[in-house]
Write a protein that holds these residues in place. Structure first.
Motif, PDB file in Angstrom:
ATOM      1  N   VAL A 211      33.953  22.721  62.333  1.00  0.00           N
ATOM      2  CA  VAL A 211      33.729  23.395  61.048  1.00  0.00           C
ATOM      3  C   VAL A 211      32.253  23.323  60.664  1.00  0.00           C
ATOM      4  N   TYR A 212      31.610  22.222  60.979  1.00  0.00           N
ATOM      5  CA  TYR A 212      30.166  22.077  60.722  1.00  0.00           C
ATOM      6  C   TYR A 212      29.384  23.197  61.407  1.00  0.00           C
ATOM      7  N   GLU A 213      29.718  23.473  62.661  1.00  0.00           N
ATOM      8  CA  GLU A 213      29.041  24.550  63.382  1.00  0.00           C
ATOM      9  C   GLU A 213      29.314  25.903  62.726  1.00  0.00           C
ATOM     10  N   ASP A 214      30.549  26.114  62.262  1.00  0.00           N
ATOM     11  CA  ASP A 214      30.873  27.368  61.573  1.00  0.00           C
ATOM     12  C   ASP A 214      30.085  27.507  60.279  1.00  0.00           C
ATOM     13  N   LEU A 215      29.982  26.431  59.515  1.00  0.00           N
ATOM     14  CA  LEU A 215      29.242  26.476  58.253  1.00  0.00           C
ATOM     15  C   LEU A 215      27.781  26.826  58.484  1.00  0.00           C
ATOM     16  N   LYS A 216      27.187  26.288  59.526  1.00  0.00           N
ATOM     17  CA  LYS A 216      25.775  26.596  59.817  1.00  0.00           C
ATOM     18  C   LYS A 216      25.597  28.090  60.087  1.00  0.00           C
ATOM     19  N   ARG A 217      26.514  28.637  60.862  1.00  0.00           N
ATOM     20  CA  ARG A 217      26.420  30.081  61.139  1.00  0.00           C
ATOM     21  C   ARG A 217      26.601  30.908  59.867  1.00  0.00           C
ATOM     22  N   ASP A 218      27.572  30.511  59.038  1.00  0.00           N
ATOM     23  CA  ASP A 218      27.833  31.255  57.804  1.00  0.00           C
ATOM     24  C   ASP A 218      26.633  31.208  56.859  1.00  0.00           C
ATOM     25  N   ARG A 219      25.924  30.073  56.845  1.00  0.00           N
ATOM     26  CA  ARG A 219      24.806  29.899  55.915  1.00  0.00           C
ATOM     27  C   ARG A 219      23.456  30.234  56.543  1.00  0.00           C
ATOM     28  N   SER A 220      23.486  30.639  57.801  1.00  0.00           N
ATOM     29  CA  SER A 220      22.268  31.005  58.539  1.00  0.00           C
ATOM     30  C   SER A 220      21.242  29.875  58.524  1.00  0.00           C
ATOM     31  N   VAL A 221      21.708  28.670  58.902  1.00  0.00           N
ATOM     32  CA  VAL A 221      20.823  27.511  59.009  1.00  0.00           C
ATOM     33  C   VAL A 221      21.029  26.874  60.370  1.00  0.00           C
ATOM     34  N   MET A 222      20.094  26.043  60.755  1.00  0.00           N
ATOM     35  CA  MET A 222      20.213  25.298  62.009  1.00  0.00           C
ATOM     36  C   MET A 222      19.688  23.883  61.793  1.00  0.00           C
ATOM     37  N   ASP A 223      20.132  22.960  62.649  1.00  0.00           N
ATOM     38  CA  ASP A 223      19.651  21.582  62.555  1.00  0.00           C
ATOM     39  C   ASP A 223      18.648  21.312  63.678  1.00  0.00           C
ATOM     40  N   PHE A 224      18.130  20.091  63.719  1.00  0.00           N
ATOM     41  CA  PHE A 224      17.079  19.766  64.694  1.00  0.00           C
ATOM     42  C   PHE A 224      17.596  19.862  66.126  1.00  0.00           C
ATOM     43  N   GLU A 225      18.856  19.507  66.352  1.00  0.00           N
ATOM     44  CA  GLU A 225      19.400  19.610  67.702  1.00  0.00           C
ATOM     45  C   GLU A 225      19.511  21.070  68.137  1.00  0.00           C
ATOM     46  N   ASP A 226      19.793  21.962  67.173  1.00  0.00           N
ATOM     47  CA  ASP A 226      19.857  23.389  67.491  1.00  0.00           C
ATOM     48  C   ASP A 226      18.524  23.912  68.005  1.00  0.00           C
ATOM     49  N   VAL A 227      17.426  23.332  67.486  1.00  0.00           N
ATOM     50  CA  VAL A 227      16.104  23.770  67.945  1.00  0.00           C
ATOM     51  C   VAL A 227      16.007  23.619  69.465  1.00  0.00           C
ATOM     52  N   LEU A 228      16.453  22.467  69.972  1.00  0.00           N
ATOM     53  CA  LEU A 228      16.420  22.245  71.415  1.00  0.00           C
ATOM     54  C   LEU A 228      17.453  23.114  72.134  1.00  0.00           C
ATOM     55  N   LEU A 229      18.667  23.183  71.588  1.00  0.00           N
ATOM     56  CA  LEU A 229      19.732  23.954  72.232  1.00  0.00           C
ATOM     57  C   LEU A 229      19.378  25.436  72.324  1.00  0.00           C
ATOM     58  N   LEU A 230      18.829  25.996  71.252  1.00  0.00           N
ATOM     59  CA  LEU A 230      18.487  27.415  71.249  1.00  0.00           C
ATOM     60  C   LEU A 230      17.313  27.704  72.179  1.00  0.00           C
ATOM     61  N   THR A 231      16.340  26.792  72.211  1.00  0.00           N
ATOM     62  CA  THR A 231      15.206  26.979  73.120  1.00  0.00           C
ATOM     63  C   THR A 231      15.677  26.935  74.569  1.00  0.00           C
ATOM     64  N   VAL A 232      16.557  25.984  74.877  1.00  0.00           N
ATOM     65  CA  VAL A 232      17.127  25.899  76.222  1.00  0.00           C
ATOM     66  C   VAL A 232      17.873  27.184  76.564  1.00  0.00           C
ATOM     67  N   ALA A 233      18.674  27.685  75.617  1.00  0.00           N
ATOM     68  CA  ALA A 233      19.455  28.898  75.874  1.00  0.00           C
ATOM     69  C   ALA A 233      18.551  30.092  76.166  1.00  0.00           C
ATOM     70  N   ILE A 234      17.474  30.229  75.395  1.00  0.00           N
ATOM     71  CA  ILE A 234      16.560  31.358  75.597  1.00  0.00           C
ATOM     72  C   ILE A 234      15.867  31.251  76.954  1.00  0.00           C
ATOM     73  N   LEU A 235      15.389  30.059  77.287  1.00  0.00           N
ATOM     74  CA  LEU A 235      14.683  29.893  78.562  1.00  0.00           C
ATOM     75  C   LEU A 235      15.616  30.083  79.757  1.00  0.00           C
ATOM     76  N   GLN A 236      16.907  29.728  79.577  1.00  0.00           N
ATOM     77  CA  GLN A 236      17.872  29.928  80.661  1.00  0.00           C
ATOM     78  C   GLN A 236      18.223  31.404  80.836  1.00  0.00           C
ATOM     79  N   ASP A 237      18.361  32.121  79.722  1.00  0.00           N
ATOM     80  CA  ASP A 237      18.852  33.502  79.782  1.00  0.00           C
ATOM     81  C   ASP A 237      17.743  34.526  79.987  1.00  0.00           C
ATOM     82  N   ARG A 238      16.541  34.213  79.501  1.00  0.00           N
ATOM     83  CA  ARG A 238      15.467  35.195  79.572  1.00  0.00           C
ATOM     84  C   ARG A 238      14.385  34.690  80.529  1.00  0.00           C
TER      85      ARG A 238
END
Length: 750
Positions: A211-238
């Motif tokens: 539910v925490y992950e859902d709330l972040k998406r609904d509120r358009s926010v991210m936490d510090f761990e997301d910074v690393l996860l999203l950067t990893v995802a972008i570098l892997q996919d692009r």
């Protein structure tokens, strides 16, 4: 005094004479070295190896106080100044803003100011902000500083009630899950496999996490761990974006590598791509953050992943006296587990100092009062308050020490509080100094100010600074301490920079703020052992070192207990000269005295006996060259025959038995008279060098010599513990004694 086993050296300033020092002992405003070669001046041989190993994978195993930050910053600066590295292509990453700021400050002092030195999160956030429009599009989610409120909202949505402690613990579980790349559905089995004690039912935590992950998406926010996860995802996919990042950064340095999480390791691998221009620095014996997902496995497996790596071991301890180092080595000598198998045995390079002081108190208030009284005595004898620290296991222990210090009029500061340049009074003072620098000619406050320090005192007097500190403790005293630190910095700055103006000081403050290079605050430091890592003081009080607190009660598994031991090791190695270790028999006055000193002190404090024995530490300092990295060249493995007892033939595994080449309980053919003569000679050598006896030779080495009775230098050198430097210094004496001859006496009769 010379270091253990080192002969006296001539007088010119070299690395042997204490010129390799910690950041706190460096010149406040040094001039940058004139040339690239000058950057290497003052480094010891192993540090110099680090600084000049600029190609291929490099692993630096650096014990506490051995100058690792100095080695890697000089490595970067030397590479840049010599034109081998481009400053814009180097990325140095570490784990705290303070450490990154210190690294930037040192690089600036060495003439390599253009190098990026950041935390993993800071570096990833910059890349995420830059590439978000290209990779994702639209607005990037807002970064939340504290996720605990979001977790509380998620728990409420799940109709799960959490008290304050449970809320904090569930938040920590979510953080651990994300840095170990565990999704909500996999939390329960992953936590069980990792041996984590969940603060609530694992299914409930998984539900809150989801539910925490859902709330972040609904509120358009991210936490510090997301910074690393999203950067990893972008570098892997692009791959195009990954290539762009790799064309920018071509050389990587990672400090505190034993604290890398699986997620950070994955990000590092994506930054590197197929390249191997990587230098990592760490010490498995200082792994104290495994509860956050940190693991020393990446450090310990580095040579396996990179067969061509150069490995440099730093064991010369420039921070602590032989007495402090002896206790630190003794703590790890009783350790077990994989990190213990790769521990480094430190060798103090400092003069002898006082033995650690062990004190038992009836209760915790008496322990706090005793520490405060001793600190007041030290300050009266000339020790600055800023060079004294009280370190404890949990933050809840702080309050009694705050009160005890306030009662005797000793200033203090809390470590882990707001960063210096973020404090409101420091921000206001900066604005006032900037205004005075611009319009000071019209400010009557400055009419009588004749130099920079008096100008700063005049300006800050309007912000609350006074010549005498306010009485007591609390917020008023803390504000005064902040302003006093700026006054002291101005005095040091004026002394180092002749003719410096207010504008020059403001520019220096701006640079320090950007680097988070805070000035020294005059006050005794109160800090938890975790927050004290990376710091050092002349005097350290380790308090509450009793069973139930060290190790902490909830450390149940062998791995958790060993991490507690490493935490105490970190505390011990914060001390340069004076170390006070204390515990109390009960919590409150009149309570039942049912506590005992920590098991970690068994065999180390006077009057106690060791409960476990361990092998000696592996390897002294030095360099191990990597195998060639040509694809057709397979790594060569050195085959070593197992050591066997020369009496019964059993395979030996204990280091002490391997040194004797026989089982401990097998009959000895030692010449007792020779052994006693060697012990007597060792005592004389130890007194002459001002070092403990074991720094000359350990008892086991003397026993091995007395059993073997070597007659040539070659025979003597084959005895474990007789290293080349000791053979060069003591070999002639030992062989003379073994031959039954008398040694020539020196002019003092010894």
């Amino acid at each position: 005094m010379p270091a253990c086993g080192q002969p006296a050296q001539p007088s010119p300033a070299t690395w042997q004479h204490g010129h390799v020092t910690a950041a706190t002992h460096s010149t406040l405003f040094p001039q940058a070295p004139d040339t690239a070669d000058a950057v290497l001046d003052g480094l010891d041989p192993e540090q110099r190896e680090v600084a000049t190993a600029l190609h291929g994978p490099v692993c630096v195993l650096a014990g506490a106080g051995t100058g690792k930050t100095r080695a890697i910053t000089h490595r970067i600066a030397y590479g840049v100044r010599a034109g081998i590295l481009q400053s814009s292509s180097v990325l140095a990453v570490t784990f705290t803003n303070r450490a990154a700021g210190e690294m930037r400050g040192r690089l600036r002092q060495l003439g390599a100011a253009g190098v990026q030195a950041r935390t993993f999160h800071s570096a990833a956030l910059r890349q995420l902000q830059y590439f978000w429009p290209k990779a994702i599009g639209g607005s990037m989610p807002r970064l939340v500083d504290r996720k605990i409120q979001l977790v509380a909202d998620a728990a409420a949505a799940c109709r799960i009630r959490l008290d304050r402690n449970e809320l904090r613990d569930v938040t920590a579980e979510i953080e651990w899950s994300k840095v170990t790349q565990t999704v909500p559905a996999d939390y329960a089995p992953a936590a069980a496999k990792a041996g984590r004690e969940a603060p609530r039912d694992p299914a409930e935590i998984a539900q809150i996490y989801n539910v925490y992950e859902d709330l972040k998406r609904d509120r358009s926010v991210m936490d510090f761990e997301d910074v690393l996860l999203l950067t990893v995802a972008i570098l892997q996919d692009r791959h195009d974006i990954a290539d762009q990042v790799r064309s920018q950064y071509q050389h990587f340095v990672v400090d505190e590598y034993q604290d890398v999480s699986p997620l950070q390791q994955r990000l590092l691998e994506l930054w590197l791509g197929e390249r191997d221009n990587l230098c990592v620095v760490g010490d498995a014996s200082q792994t104290i953050y495994s509860f956050t997902g940190a693991t020393p496995d990446h450090l310990l497996d580095f040579r396996t992943r990179h067969p061509g790596a150069t490995v440099v071991k730093l064991v010369r301890d420039y921070r602590s006296t032989p007495q402090v180092v002896h206790l630190a080595n003794g703590l790890l000598a009783q350790a077990s587990g994989r990190a213990a198998d790769h521990r480094l045995e430190l060798i103090s390079q400092r003069d002898a100092g006082p033995e650690p002081v062990y004190t038992e108190y009836t209760d915790e208030p008496a322990e706090a009062e005793g520490a405060a009284r001793r600190i007041r005595e030290l300050m009266a004898s000339g020790v600055p308050a800023s060079e004294i620290a009280i370190l404890f296991r949990t933050n809840s222990q702080s309050e009694s020490y705050e009160q005890a210090l306030a009662d005797v009029g000793v200033p203090y500061q809390l470590r882990g509080a707001e960063r210096f340049f973020d404090r409101p009074e420091v921000r206001k003072a900066g604005v006032a100094l900037r205004g005075a620098a611009r319009f000071g000619g019209n400010d009557t406050l400055l009419d009588d100010a004749v130099d920079l320090p008096s100008q700063v005192r005049a300006v800050l007097s309007g912000e609350g600074w006074t010549t005498q500190p306010p009485a007591g403790s609390g917020a008023v005293r803390e504000r005064w301490e902040s302003l006093a630190a700026l006054v002291n910095l101005a005095q040091d700055f004026a002394a180092a920079k002749t003719g410096a103006t207010l504008a020059d000081l403001v520019a220096e403050l701006d640079e320090r703020a950007n680097a988070q290079h805070a000035p020294t605050v005059q006050g005794v430091t109160l800090a938890s052992l975790h927050s004290a890592k990376g710091l050092e003081w002349d005097v350290v009080f380790l308090v509450g070192v009793a069973e139930g607190m060290m190790p902490i009660t909830y450390a149940k598994t062998d791995e958790q207990v060993e991490e507690e031991r490493r935490l105490l090791y970190v505390g011990v190695t914060r001390a340069r000269r004076h170390l006070h270790v204390s515990w109390s028999l009960t919590r409150a006055p009149g309570g039942r005295p049912n506590r005992r000193p920590s098991r970690f002190l068994d065999g180390l404090r006077p009057g106690s006996t060791a409960t476990v024995g361990r092998a000696a530490a592996r390897g002294s300092g030095g360099v191990e060259r990597g195998f060639t990295s040509r694809p057709d060249a397979a790594p060569r493995r050195t085959q070593r025959s197992p050591a066997r007892c020369r009496v019964c033939g059993r395979t030996l595994t204990d280091a002490g038995e391997m040194k004797l080449m026989r089982c401990e309980d097998c009959p000895s053919d030692m010449d007792e008279g020779l052994y006693e003569r060697l012990r007597e000679w060792r005592g004389v050598q130890a007194r002459l060098s001002g070092q403990p006896d074991f720094c000359v030779f350990t008892d086991k080495t003397l026993m091995a010599i007395a059993e073997t009775e070597p007659t040539t230098p070659d025979e003597l050198s084959r005895i474990p513990g007789v290293l080349k430097r000791k053979l060069d210094r003591y070999g002639d004496d030992v062989l003379t004694i073994c031959a039954g001859q008398e040694l020539e006496q020196g002019p003092d009769g010894e």
